[in-house]
Design a protein around this motif. Structure first.
Motif, short mmCIF file in Angstrom:
data_model
loop_
_atom_site.label_atom_id
_atom_site.label_comp_id
_atom_site.label_asym_id
_atom_site.label_seq_id
_atom_site.Cartn_x
_atom_site.Cartn_y
_atom_site.Cartn_z
N ASP A 5 6.60 -5.93 6.98
CA ASP A 5 5.82 -6.91 6.26
C ASP A 5 5.17 -6.28 5.03
O ASP A 5 3.96 -6.15 4.95
N HIS A 6 6.02 -5.84 4.06
CA HIS A 6 5.49 -5.22 2.85
C HIS A 6 6.18 -5.83 1.65
O HIS A 6 7.23 -5.38 1.22
N LEU A 35 2.07 4.33 -0.05
CA LEU A 35 1.99 3.23 0.92
C LEU A 35 0.89 3.56 1.91
O LEU A 35 0.90 4.63 2.53
N MET A 63 -0.98 2.67 5.30
CA MET A 63 -0.79 1.91 6.54
C MET A 63 -2.15 1.74 7.22
O MET A 63 -2.62 2.63 7.93
#
Ligand code: ADP
Length: 604
Positions: A299-300, A326, A328
């Protein structure tokens, strides 16, 4: 067909022979009988002439037809072909002789003085004899006619038989022709069909081919070659498959053993391969992720868009340092991954897919945070004693000025300058730390960039004049206001102008430009100084980066880093265009009021 032809020839020949026989055997006899009938009838007429008193005329006609009768009688005699014919001819001959003798008698009586006798003689003797000869001749004709009819019937039956046998033979020939074709198709077409099917299967990759053709001819030879070929292909295929499998397993093992996350997607962003590290990052398993669309598994959206663009364009996307990180947030502690997106192409430039590589940089991030923390703490701790030292030096310089020698005064001045430098550095470090950690206070408002530029120019005009550098500007009035913290932007502007002034020699020129660029207002600070070497340009906005030059121009290497953080915090960007030896242009953008993207709040 040869048989049919031969049979036809034989039948026609036999038919011809039969017809010929009819003509040869009987026609002459019939002709002879007919002519004899006619001759004797004429002779009978001649006798009547004689009886009527035409002696010479009667005799002449009689003799004439006697010759004729005998001629045809001779021919009939020569043409005796059927049973009973000889006997009949002999009877005619004998009866005719009697008739001739009777005629001689009659003629004599007609010439003698007893002609009255002749009429009775004719009626009683000659006419019966004439009838007897005529009847025999008629019988001869009928006999031959009967034979001719029989021959005709025979010929007809021969022809019927010929037609029948020819029909039979033709049917047999057609039947055997069909049988032969069938036999041919069985022996020739069936094996060919079988071989064609086998070839199709081989072409489809099914090498397990069995052929039932066992003949020793060319077809059998070809079939056995096809079977051999399929076996060889199978061996080759298995060898290749084995090699490929080994190669695939090796690649998979390598990819699996890599600690960095690797995801390979095809041109439609479907996951082709994913290693356990990557699966772990996204809290999934390779088995679950494989074959699914990237966006369904991870879901990115931004990452997905970058991958899709790369898959479509085949170009490696440009991502800034921050964009390629990125974060998380679901993980505890929060994990950071630096990612790179690389297109995979064939030799002829066909897109195969995209490789996403994820490197865990959490530790580096933590180190950086620790470093920032340490620098901030150290700077903070240094600031108070530095203020103290600075004040002490100042007091000393003021109170004990007369007691100090000029050298001591120089030393104090130098110390004061160093302390000042140190205080500036400490302040810069503190500012940077605050911005980086998002703790800098921002007083955002609609600001006229033109106004800020004018202020900045006013600040530097004397300095520029003293250095002999021309400071000019183009400030159009139609550029909308920007949403910004005016003090921070003044800070950026003064930093850029100060740098330009610092690196531009006397006689140089600094020009400031303001313009609108879509939803952004942008400021360009152009100088004709030494420029920035190409290898420095990508990292000139990093902390503590200074171009190595023989002359020391001071500075800490933090100014541009702070500029970048401030501009970034406003939702803008900053970059440099420079040709070494030919000056530099520093440009930064800020969103105009309507399109302002500043939604973030900065806490102290
Ligand atoms: P400093 O405090 O050293 O000026 P900056 O971050 O402001 O630190 O600048 C970093 C380095 O970039 C400088 O040391 C200098 O080498 C180079 N630089 C900055 N501006 C210019 C300019 N206008 N012309 C040439 N070099 C420049």
């Amino acid at each position: 067909m040869v048989t049919v032809c031969a049979l036809a020839v034989v039948s026609l020949h036999r038919l011809g022979q039969a017809s010929q026989a009819i003509l040869q055997e009987n026609y002459r006899s019939i002709l002879a009988a007919q002519n004899m009938i006619e001759a004797i009838e004429r002779q009978d007429s001649a006798t009547l002439l004689l009886l009527l008193g035409h002696n010479s005329e009667g005799q002449k006609q009689f003799q004439e037809y006697e010759v004729e009768f005998l001629k045809w009688l001779g021919r009939a005699h020569d043409n005796i072909t059927i049973a009973g014919e000889g006997q009949l001819v002999k009877t005619i001959e004998a009866k005719y002789q009697d008739y001739l003798t009777a005629f001689s008698q009659l003629r004599e009586w007609r010439l003698t003085p007893a002609p009255n006798l002749s009429t009775d003689y004719y009626r009683q003797t000659m006419q019966p004899q004439f009838q007897a000869v005529r009847e025999r001749c008629i019988e001869l004709r009928r006999l031959n006619q009967q034979i001719m009819e029989a021959a005709s019937i025979r010929a007809e039956s021969v022809s019927t038989r010929a037609i029948g046998s020819m029909l039979l033979t033709s049917t047999a020939a057609v039947g055997s022709g069909l049988a032969f074709s069938l036999l041919l198709s069985t022996f020739l077409v069936r094996p060919l069909r079988e071989m064609s099917r086998a070839s199709d299967r081989i072409a489809e990759g099914d090498y397990d081919v069995v052929l039932s053709i066992r003949s020793n001819d060319e077809l059998g030879n070809l079939a056995s070659k096809i079977v051999t070929m399929s076996r060889k292909l199978q061996e080759f295929h298995q060898l290749n498959v084995g090699k490929l499998m080994a190669e695939k397993q090796r690649s998979e093992a390598i990819i699996s053993s890599i600690a960095d996350g690797i995801i390979v997607v095809d041109a439609h962003s479907q996951i082709i391969a994913i290693n356990p590290s990557a699966a772990r990052i996204f809290h999934t398993s390779p088995q679950l992720a494989q074959g699914r669309s990237f966006v369904d598994v991870f879901d990115h959206q931004e990452l997905y868009e970058s991958i899709t663009i790369t898959a479509q364009t085949g170009e490696t996307p440009y991502l800034s340092e921050e964009q390629s990180i990125l974060s998380m947030s679901d993980d505890n502690p929060r994990q950071y991954y630096k990612f790179s997106i690389t297109p995979v192409k064939t030799e002829d430039d066909q897109m195969l897919g995209v490789v996403l590589l994820l490197q865990n940089v959490t530790q580096l991030k933590e180190l950086e945070q620790l470093k920032t923390q340490f620098v901030m703490t150290a700077s903070h701790e240094l600031r108070t004693p530095l203020t103290g030292i600075s004040m002490s030096i100042e007091l000393l310089m003021e109170s004990a000025q007369e007691k100090l020698s000029p050298t001591q005064q120089e030393l104090l001045k130098a110390a004061q300058e160093d302390v000042q430098r140190l205080r500036m550095l400490v302040n810069d470090l503190l500012d940077l730390g605050k911005i980086e950690s998002g703790r800098m206070e921002m007083d955002v408002d609609a600001v006229s960039l033109g106004g800020l530029l004018e202020k900045a120019i006013a600040l530097f005009s004397r300095q520029a004049q003293e250095k002999g550098v021309k400071l000019t500007s183009s400030l159009p009035e139609n550029v909308p206001d920007v949403r910004a913290d005016a003090n921070k932007i003044i800070w950026v502007l003064t930093n850029l102008i100060a740098n330009a002034l610092r690196y531009t020699d006397t006689g140089g020129h600094i020009h400031l430009t303001l313009r609108r660029l879509g939803d952004y207002a942008c400021v360009l600070v152009t100088d004709d100084g030494p420029g920035i070497p190409l290898d420095y340009q990508p990292r000139i906005f990093d902390k503590f980066v200074q171009v190595q030059t023989p002359r020391d121009v001071g500075g800490s290497g933090l100014g541009l880093a702070i500029c970048k953080e401030i501009v970034k915090a406003h939702g803008g960007t900053i970059w440099v265009d420079s040709t070494p030896g030919n000056g530099s242009t520093f440009t930064f953008t800020l969103p105009v009021v309507a399109a302002s993207a500043i939604t973030r709040t900065y806490e102290t």
